[in-house]
Write a protein that holds these residues in place. Sequence first.
Motif, PDB file in Angstrom:
ATOM      1  N   GLU A 138       0.828  -1.206   0.000  1.00  0.00           N
ATOM      2  CA  GLU A 138       0.000   0.000   0.000  1.00  0.00           C
ATOM      3  C   GLU A 138       0.868   1.264   0.000  1.00  0.00           C
ATOM      4  O   GLU A 138       0.540   2.255  -0.669  1.00  0.00           O
ATOM      5  CB  GLU A 138      -0.936  -0.008   1.214  1.00  0.00           C
ATOM      6  CG  GLU A 138      -2.040  -1.048   1.130  1.00  0.00           C
ATOM      7  CD  GLU A 138      -2.933  -0.814  -0.070  1.00  0.00           C
ATOM      8  OE1 GLU A 138      -3.495   0.293  -0.175  1.00  0.00           O
ATOM      9  OE2 GLU A 138      -3.048  -1.736  -0.904  1.00  0.00           O
ATOM     10  N   ARG A 141       2.124   1.745  -3.543  1.00  0.00           N
ATOM     11  CA  ARG A 141       1.075   2.234  -4.444  1.00  0.00           C
ATOM     12  C   ARG A 141       0.779   3.712  -4.208  1.00  0.00           C
ATOM     13  O   ARG A 141       0.492   4.455  -5.159  1.00  0.00           O
ATOM     14  CB  ARG A 141      -0.193   1.404  -4.259  1.00  0.00           C
ATOM     15  CG  ARG A 141      -0.080  -0.014  -4.811  1.00  0.00           C
ATOM     16  CD  ARG A 141      -1.288  -0.842  -4.451  1.00  0.00           C
ATOM     17  NE  ARG A 141      -1.219  -2.183  -5.049  1.00  0.00           N
ATOM     18  CZ  ARG A 141      -2.023  -3.184  -4.729  1.00  0.00           C
ATOM     19  NH1 ARG A 141      -2.982  -2.998  -3.813  1.00  0.00           N
ATOM     20  NH2 ARG A 141      -1.894  -4.362  -5.303  1.00  0.00           N
ATOM     21  N   ALA A 142       0.854   4.136  -2.958  1.00  0.00           N
ATOM     22  CA  ALA A 142       0.581   5.540  -2.650  1.00  0.00           C
ATOM     23  C   ALA A 142       1.712   6.450  -3.109  1.00  0.00           C
ATOM     24  O   ALA A 142       1.480   7.616  -3.441  1.00  0.00           O
ATOM     25  CB  ALA A 142       0.349   5.703  -1.145  1.00  0.00           C
ATOM     26  N   GLU A 143       2.916   5.933  -3.140  1.00  0.00           N
ATOM     27  CA  GLU A 143       4.095   6.770  -3.426  1.00  0.00           C
ATOM     28  C   GLU A 143       4.532   6.799  -4.876  1.00  0.00           C
ATOM     29  O   GLU A 143       4.922   7.849  -5.388  1.00  0.00           O
ATOM     30  CB  GLU A 143       5.301   6.268  -2.618  1.00  0.00           C
ATOM     31  CG  GLU A 143       5.310   6.662  -1.175  1.00  0.00           C
ATOM     32  CD  GLU A 143       6.627   6.273  -0.541  1.00  0.00           C
ATOM     33  OE1 GLU A 143       7.680   6.717  -1.024  1.00  0.00           O
ATOM     34  OE2 GLU A 143       6.604   5.509   0.426  1.00  0.00           O
ATOM     35  N   HIS A 145       3.749   6.643  -8.219  1.00  0.00           N
ATOM     36  CA  HIS A 145       3.459   7.482  -9.376  1.00  0.00           C
ATOM     37  C   HIS A 145       3.223   8.941  -9.020  1.00  0.00           C
ATOM     38  O   HIS A 145       3.269   9.801  -9.897  1.00  0.00           O
ATOM     39  CB  HIS A 145       2.258   6.908 -10.132  1.00  0.00           C
ATOM     40  CG  HIS A 145       2.522   5.544 -10.683  1.00  0.00           C
ATOM     41  ND1 HIS A 145       3.455   5.312 -11.674  1.00  0.00           N
ATOM     42  CD2 HIS A 145       2.017   4.331 -10.357  1.00  0.00           C
ATOM     43  CE1 HIS A 145       3.502   4.012 -11.944  1.00  0.00           C
ATOM     44  NE2 HIS A 145       2.644   3.401 -11.164  1.00  0.00           N
ATOM     45  N   ARG A 146       3.017   9.227  -7.744  1.00  0.00           N
ATOM     46  CA  ARG A 146       2.741  10.608  -7.367  1.00  0.00           C
ATOM     47  C   ARG A 146       3.931  11.302  -6.728  1.00  0.00           C
ATOM     48  O   ARG A 146       4.078  12.519  -6.819  1.00  0.00           O
ATOM     49  CB  ARG A 146       1.549  10.647  -6.396  1.00  0.00           C
ATOM     50  CG  ARG A 146       1.008  12.047  -6.145  1.00  0.00           C
ATOM     51  CD  ARG A 146       0.443  12.648  -7.430  1.00  0.00           C
ATOM     52  NE  ARG A 146       0.135  14.062  -7.294  1.00  0.00           N
ATOM     53  CZ  ARG A 146       1.020  15.039  -7.403  1.00  0.00           C
ATOM     54  NH1 ARG A 146       2.284  14.748  -7.649  1.00  0.00           N
ATOM     55  NH2 ARG A 146       0.670  16.301  -7.285  1.00  0.00           N
ATOM     56  N   SER A 160      -2.466  15.947  -2.639  1.00  0.00           N
ATOM     57  CA  SER A 160      -3.188  15.024  -3.519  1.00  0.00           C
ATOM     58  C   SER A 160      -3.848  13.952  -2.666  1.00  0.00           C
ATOM     59  O   SER A 160      -3.535  13.796  -1.475  1.00  0.00           O
ATOM     60  CB  SER A 160      -2.210  14.353  -4.489  1.00  0.00           C
ATOM     61  OG  SER A 160      -1.286  13.545  -3.772  1.00  0.00           O
ATOM     62  N   PRO A 161      -4.770  13.183  -3.235  1.00  0.00           N
ATOM     63  CA  PRO A 161      -5.341  12.050  -2.496  1.00  0.00           C
ATOM     64  C   PRO A 161      -4.272  11.049  -2.057  1.00  0.00           C
ATOM     65  O   PRO A 161      -4.404  10.422  -0.994  1.00  0.00           O
ATOM     66  CB  PRO A 161      -6.308  11.433  -3.512  1.00  0.00           C
ATOM     67  CG  PRO A 161      -6.669  12.550  -4.428  1.00  0.00           C
ATOM     68  CD  PRO A 161      -5.430  13.385  -4.543  1.00  0.00           C
ATOM     69  N   GLU A 162      -3.209  10.913  -2.866  1.00  0.00           N
ATOM     70  CA  GLU A 162      -2.135   9.979  -2.489  1.00  0.00           C
ATOM     71  C   GLU A 162      -1.409  10.445  -1.240  1.00  0.00           C
ATOM     72  O   GLU A 162      -0.995   9.624  -0.408  1.00  0.00           O
ATOM     73  CB  GLU A 162      -1.134   9.831  -3.640  1.00  0.00           C
ATOM     74  CG  GLU A 162      -1.677   9.105  -4.860  1.00  0.00           C
ATOM     75  CD  GLU A 162      -2.398  10.034  -5.822  1.00  0.00           C
ATOM     76  OE1 GLU A 162      -2.797   9.553  -6.908  1.00  0.00           O
ATOM     77  OE2 GLU A 162      -2.572  11.235  -5.507  1.00  0.00           O
ATOM     78  N   LEU A 163      -1.254  11.764  -1.086  1.00  0.00           N
ATOM     79  CA  LEU A 163      -0.635  12.289   0.127  1.00  0.00           C
ATOM     80  C   LEU A 163      -1.483  11.949   1.339  1.00  0.00           C
ATOM     81  O   LEU A 163      -0.960  11.509   2.377  1.00  0.00           O
ATOM     82  CB  LEU A 163      -0.460  13.802   0.022  1.00  0.00           C
ATOM     83  CG  LEU A 163       0.082  14.496   1.279  1.00  0.00           C
ATOM     84  CD1 LEU A 163       1.495  14.020   1.587  1.00  0.00           C
ATOM     85  CD2 LEU A 163       0.058  16.016   1.118  1.00  0.00           C
ATOM     86  N   ARG A 165      -3.506   9.491   1.628  1.00  0.00           N
ATOM     87  CA  ARG A 165      -3.380   8.054   1.848  1.00  0.00           C
ATOM     88  C   ARG A 165      -2.072   7.726   2.549  1.00  0.00           C
ATOM     89  O   ARG A 165      -2.030   6.885   3.460  1.00  0.00           O
ATOM     90  CB  ARG A 165      -3.452   7.321   0.501  1.00  0.00           C
ATOM     91  CG  ARG A 165      -3.317   5.812   0.588  1.00  0.00           C
ATOM     92  CD  ARG A 165      -4.411   5.197   1.410  1.00  0.00           C
ATOM     93  NE  ARG A 165      -4.303   3.749   1.478  1.00  0.00           N
ATOM     94  CZ  ARG A 165      -4.800   3.009   2.453  1.00  0.00           C
ATOM     95  NH1 ARG A 165      -5.470   3.586   3.449  1.00  0.00           N
ATOM     96  NH2 ARG A 165      -4.670   1.705   2.438  1.00  0.00           N
ATOM     97  N   LEU A 166      -0.993   8.385   2.151  1.00  0.00           N
ATOM     98  CA  LEU A 166       0.308   8.131   2.756  1.00  0.00           C
ATOM     99  C   LEU A 166       0.315   8.559   4.224  1.00  0.00           C
ATOM    100  O   LEU A 166       0.930   7.899   5.069  1.00  0.00           O
ATOM    101  CB  LEU A 166       1.388   8.869   1.978  1.00  0.00           C
ATOM    102  CG  LEU A 166       2.838   8.417   2.149  1.00  0.00           C
ATOM    103  CD1 LEU A 166       2.994   6.928   1.888  1.00  0.00           C
ATOM    104  CD2 LEU A 166       3.744   9.212   1.221  1.00  0.00           C
TER     105      LEU A 166
END
Length: 491
Positions: A138, A141-143, A145-146, A160-163, A165-166
Amino acid sequence: MRSVTGRTDHVVIVGAGLAGLSAALHLAGAGRRVTVVERAGVPGGRAGLKVLDGYRIDTGPTVLTMPELLDEALHAVGSSVRERLDLIPLHPAYQARFADGSVLDVHTDAEAMEHEVRRLAGPREADGYRRLRHWLTEVYRAEMHRFIDANFDSPLDLVSPELARLVVLGGFGRLGPAIGRFLRDERLRRVFSFQALYAGLDPRRALALYAVISYMDTINGVWFPRGGMHAVPSAMAEAAAQAGVEFRYGTEVTGLERSGGRVSAVLTADERIAADAVVLTPDLPVVHRLLGSRPKRRLRWSPSAVVLHAGTTRSWSSAHHTISFGEAWQGTFTEIIRDGRPMTDPSLLVTRPTASDPSLAPDGRELHYVLAPCPNLQTGPIDWARVGPRYREELVRVLDDRGFSGFGTAIETSDLVTPVEWAAEGHAAGTPFSAAHTFSQTGPFRPKNLVRGLGNVVLAGSGTTPGVGVPPVLISGKLAAQRVLGGSTSS
């Protein structure tokens, strides 16, 4: 995304290391004319080759992960890893040996690794491993591509949503405690956190987001190219040349010619190479010298390493990669990062490339690469000319005590590399691992790949984004190409 301004028809790349070769492939694939200028006689940069008494020695990285990034670069010119290289998957990826005599084969296959963890530490730790594996995936996946495979123009680009999530995953906590949430066995904690040293950090204090390196090593897989790691840059350079990239080997860049706010040519001792855009891949001090600039801030450099290359008359029952842990752990990082002295109870990476490719040594011989993290030249002002030979003997003694009995007497040829040799190659503070990945030197806070005040100069390599290691350096070349092209590269 900010990009190079003006014409970009002809791009000159300084350095044929992995970053420069990656940039060359992506740029050539996008139709640019590319010239690569390299001071050495062969491609590779840090991933170099030395032939010593019939042994073919890789002088740089020995661990290959994320081969899909290499495939992406080759695909830009219509080639592929399958066409260019014979990659051998390593099973196990590593073998970990501990001071208490226990041994753990580190498998990337989930079931095989769960079985090994249960054998070593029992069912509770096996359950923890399953949960850790999910968490590492996980985080990756969060890190990826972003935050890793991305150019940054501002820290605001992180939002971003990925941030989010991280943050939820605990990526901005500390790596040691994060691994400890899943595993109680100290030996297992070491196996899944030592990778922070690749980023120049104490595993106890590294940000948990650097668990992504553990994902690359212990889940995604480890490979070895037949012919040695130098086969990777050789294959990249061959593909680039066939795509029209021109290489000038044995040619050192002496300066850059400016015209207004641009670099108009790259200068060598013998010629002027006109350029519409320039990609600089040397280590940061060399870049600043070429640009005639001073760094805007003082960087913290990663620890260095002493490497013993040894050709031996025999082998031991070791895997391709063996991590030999000393009894000490926390104190070792204090020694090399804070106190500036060599580890008194070292943890070592021992690589035996002839385990996978016997052709790298003469018949009946074995090749070993022994890496010991050590202080860089700024942290530890050590007289390596005096200390080096003694430390070599210490490493041989340690190996002899840890299952490589008779290692010293089996050595028929060797080469010792210390921070002094790394410095002579142009690496800041005598470390091949460039700037450490502290929070203030990570992501958008790392030295940027666009050069302020020059509209057509881009950086690539381990000193800029995304950072240190074979996968990040390959990505850095692609990100530099994107800056030149003004958008996404071909894929």
